[in-house]
Design an enzyme around this catalytic site. Sequence first.
Site, PDB file in Angstrom:
ATOM      1  N   GLY A  49     -29.469 -24.460  20.371  1.00  0.00           N
ATOM      2  CA  GLY A  49     -28.780 -23.188  20.200  1.00  0.00           C
ATOM      3  C   GLY A  49     -29.664 -22.000  20.521  1.00  0.00           C
ATOM      4  O   GLY A  49     -30.828 -22.135  20.921  1.00  0.00           O
ATOM      5  N   GLY A  66     -30.261 -28.018  15.485  1.00  0.00           N
ATOM      6  CA  GLY A  66     -29.785 -26.830  16.192  1.00  0.00           C
ATOM      7  C   GLY A  66     -30.754 -26.362  17.255  1.00  0.00           C
ATOM      8  O   GLY A  66     -30.731 -25.197  17.667  1.00  0.00           O
ATOM      9  N   HIS A  70     -21.726 -11.920  19.362  1.00  0.00           N
ATOM     10  CA  HIS A  70     -21.962 -10.878  18.384  1.00  0.00           C
ATOM     11  C   HIS A  70     -22.015  -9.530  19.105  1.00  0.00           C
ATOM     12  O   HIS A  70     -21.772  -9.437  20.294  1.00  0.00           O
ATOM     13  CB  HIS A  70     -23.235 -11.169  17.600  1.00  0.00           C
ATOM     14  CG  HIS A  70     -23.099 -12.346  16.681  1.00  0.00           C
ATOM     15  ND1 HIS A  70     -23.459 -13.621  17.054  1.00  0.00           N
ATOM     16  CD2 HIS A  70     -22.631 -12.450  15.414  1.00  0.00           C
ATOM     17  CE1 HIS A  70     -23.220 -14.458  16.057  1.00  0.00           C
ATOM     18  NE2 HIS A  70     -22.710 -13.776  15.047  1.00  0.00           N
ATOM     19  N   THR A 122     -32.088 -11.205   9.887  1.00  0.00           N
ATOM     20  CA  THR A 122     -31.031 -10.242  10.119  1.00  0.00           C
ATOM     21  C   THR A 122     -30.399 -10.505  11.485  1.00  0.00           C
ATOM     22  O   THR A 122     -30.701 -11.510  12.128  1.00  0.00           O
ATOM     23  CB  THR A 122     -31.582  -8.809   9.990  1.00  0.00           C
ATOM     24  OG1 THR A 122     -30.498  -7.889   9.966  1.00  0.00           O
ATOM     25  CG2 THR A 122     -32.541  -8.480  11.117  1.00  0.00           C
ATOM     26  N   ASN A 123     -29.516  -9.618  11.965  1.00  0.00           N
ATOM     27  CA  ASN A 123     -28.790  -9.850  13.222  1.00  0.00           C
ATOM     28  C   ASN A 123     -29.756 -10.095  14.381  1.00  0.00           C
ATOM     29  O   ASN A 123     -30.610  -9.247  14.667  1.00  0.00           O
ATOM     30  CB  ASN A 123     -27.915  -8.638  13.551  1.00  0.00           C
ATOM     31  CG  ASN A 123     -26.801  -8.440  12.552  1.00  0.00           C
ATOM     32  OD1 ASN A 123     -27.060  -8.259  11.355  1.00  0.00           O
ATOM     33  ND2 ASN A 123     -25.571  -8.474  13.006  1.00  0.00           N
ATOM     34  N   LEU A 124     -29.593 -11.223  15.060  1.00  0.00           N
ATOM     35  CA  LEU A 124     -30.484 -11.594  16.151  1.00  0.00           C
ATOM     36  C   LEU A 124     -29.913 -11.186  17.506  1.00  0.00           C
ATOM     37  O   LEU A 124     -28.700 -11.102  17.685  1.00  0.00           O
ATOM     38  CB  LEU A 124     -30.722 -13.104  16.151  1.00  0.00           C
ATOM     39  CG  LEU A 124     -31.323 -13.707  14.888  1.00  0.00           C
ATOM     40  CD1 LEU A 124     -31.456 -15.220  15.036  1.00  0.00           C
ATOM     41  CD2 LEU A 124     -32.661 -13.068  14.547  1.00  0.00           C
ATOM     42  N   LYS A 158     -23.756 -20.849   3.468  1.00  0.00           N
ATOM     43  CA  LYS A 158     -25.208 -20.854   3.687  1.00  0.00           C
ATOM     44  C   LYS A 158     -25.970 -20.590   2.390  1.00  0.00           C
ATOM     45  O   LYS A 158     -27.025 -21.187   2.141  1.00  0.00           O
ATOM     46  CB  LYS A 158     -25.570 -19.807   4.733  1.00  0.00           C
ATOM     47  CG  LYS A 158     -24.958 -20.047   6.110  1.00  0.00           C
ATOM     48  CD  LYS A 158     -25.459 -21.313   6.775  1.00  0.00           C
ATOM     49  CE  LYS A 158     -26.841 -21.142   7.346  1.00  0.00           C
ATOM     50  NZ  LYS A 158     -27.259 -22.354   8.120  1.00  0.00           N
ATOM     51  N   TYR A 176     -18.639 -18.052   5.644  1.00  0.00           N
ATOM     52  CA  TYR A 176     -19.893 -18.475   6.269  1.00  0.00           C
ATOM     53  C   TYR A 176     -21.078 -18.139   5.376  1.00  0.00           C
ATOM     54  O   TYR A 176     -21.968 -18.971   5.148  1.00  0.00           O
ATOM     55  CB  TYR A 176     -20.020 -17.792   7.623  1.00  0.00           C
ATOM     56  CG  TYR A 176     -21.334 -18.010   8.329  1.00  0.00           C
ATOM     57  CD1 TYR A 176     -21.727 -19.284   8.722  1.00  0.00           C
ATOM     58  CD2 TYR A 176     -22.180 -16.942   8.610  1.00  0.00           C
ATOM     59  CE1 TYR A 176     -22.936 -19.493   9.377  1.00  0.00           C
ATOM     60  CE2 TYR A 176     -23.383 -17.135   9.271  1.00  0.00           C
ATOM     61  CZ  TYR A 176     -23.759 -18.408   9.646  1.00  0.00           C
ATOM     62  OH  TYR A 176     -24.959 -18.602  10.292  1.00  0.00           O
ATOM     63  N   ASP A 211     -14.825  -2.721  10.803  1.00  0.00           N
ATOM     64  CA  ASP A 211     -16.234  -2.417  11.021  1.00  0.00           C
ATOM     65  C   ASP A 211     -17.138  -3.549  10.561  1.00  0.00           C
ATOM     66  O   ASP A 211     -18.290  -3.633  10.952  1.00  0.00           O
ATOM     67  CB  ASP A 211     -16.643  -1.159  10.250  1.00  0.00           C
ATOM     68  CG  ASP A 211     -16.229   0.122  10.947  1.00  0.00           C
ATOM     69  OD1 ASP A 211     -16.337   0.171  12.180  1.00  0.00           O
ATOM     70  OD2 ASP A 211     -15.797   1.059  10.261  1.00  0.00           O
TER      71      ASP A 211
END
Length: 325
Positions: free
Chosen positions: A17, A14, A183, A168-170, A144, A140, A273
Site C-alpha cells: 500500500g 500492507g 483523500h 496524521t493525514n498522509l 483502529k 474506521y 467538511d
Amino acid sequence: MSSFWANKQVLVTGGTGFLGQAVCRVLNQQAPKLMVAPSRADYDLSDPGAAQSLLAETRPDVVIHLAARVGGIGANRERPADLYLENLLMGTNVIEQCRLAGTERLVVVGTICSYPEHTPVPFSEQSLWTGYPEKSNAPYGIAKLAQLVQLQANRDQYGQQGIYLMPTNLYGPGDKFHPSVSHVIPALIKKCVEAVEAGDDHIEVWGTGTASREFLYVDDAARGILLATEHYRGREPVNLGTNQEMPIKELVELVAEVAGFTGRVEWDTTKPDGQPRRCVDTGRARELFGFEASTPFTQGLRRTYQWYMANRQEAESRGRPEMVA
C-alpha cells in the site's frame, strides 16, 4: 545503518500500500536480514487462519501492521460497515497471532480519525477518550482504536510488547488518485490537472473550505514508524505529525498553483467538511524517540504532483477502498 535492524526478520503487513511501500523503501536502507510484505491475495488477514499461517511461515522478529481498508469521506459514508469490520478483524487477528507466536516487537499503526470530533487543538494523546469521532470517520476510527485497547490489555495480562502510532493525514508520491478512494490532496491535484487540460474556468470542491488539516509527507511518516519500532517500548499511543495546521481553502490555493490552474473555486456547501480541525501535538514522538518531520509542505506537494503526472495510469488504477495485507 542502525545495528538494531542488522539481523532482524521484518514483516510489514500492507507492504504493497501507500504507506507500506514508503516503510519498505526506508527499511531497505537499513538492510534487514529479511523483509516480507505480502499482498491480500497471499494472506487475507481478516481470516484468523490466514493471519496464523502468515506468522508461522515467516517467523518475524518484528511486525509492523499497516494493512487496512481505507478511503476518503466518500468511502467512509458509503461503506462504513466494511471499513469497520475488516479493519477490526485484521488488527485483532494480527495482534493475537503475534501474541501467540511470541513476536519480539509489534507496531500497530492507527489513525488520526480516532480522535473526538471536537478535540482541543493541537490534539494531545490524552484526548483520545474524551468524545465520539466525527461521524463520517467513526466506524474506521473506532475499529483502529480498538487495537490500542487490545494491545494495552494484552500487555497487562500477558506482557505482550506492542506499540501504537497515529500518523496524521498522509500525502506523497504513490498516493491513490481514483475518486472512490482518494483523500483530499490527490483528489485536488487530479481535479486541477483535469481542469487545466479541459480548459475549464472553475473547479468544484466539497465543503466550505473552513476545515483545517495537518499533512505529513509519507516518507517522514515511514521514518517515524521505524524510529518508534527501534526506540519506543511504552504502552501509550503516540502521534506522528508536523504540528502545522492548514485550512482547506489555503490548501486548494497551493494545489492550484502547483498544477497551474488559474480559474475560480466553487464550494459545494451541501457536502460535508468532515472533522472541523486537525492538528496534532508531536511532543511525545519527539521526546520518546526523536522524531520530527523534515519535508517542507510545498516541496512534498510538488513531488506528489510530479509523481502523479508521470504515473497517472498507475495512480488512478485502483477503483475501490484499498485493502492491502
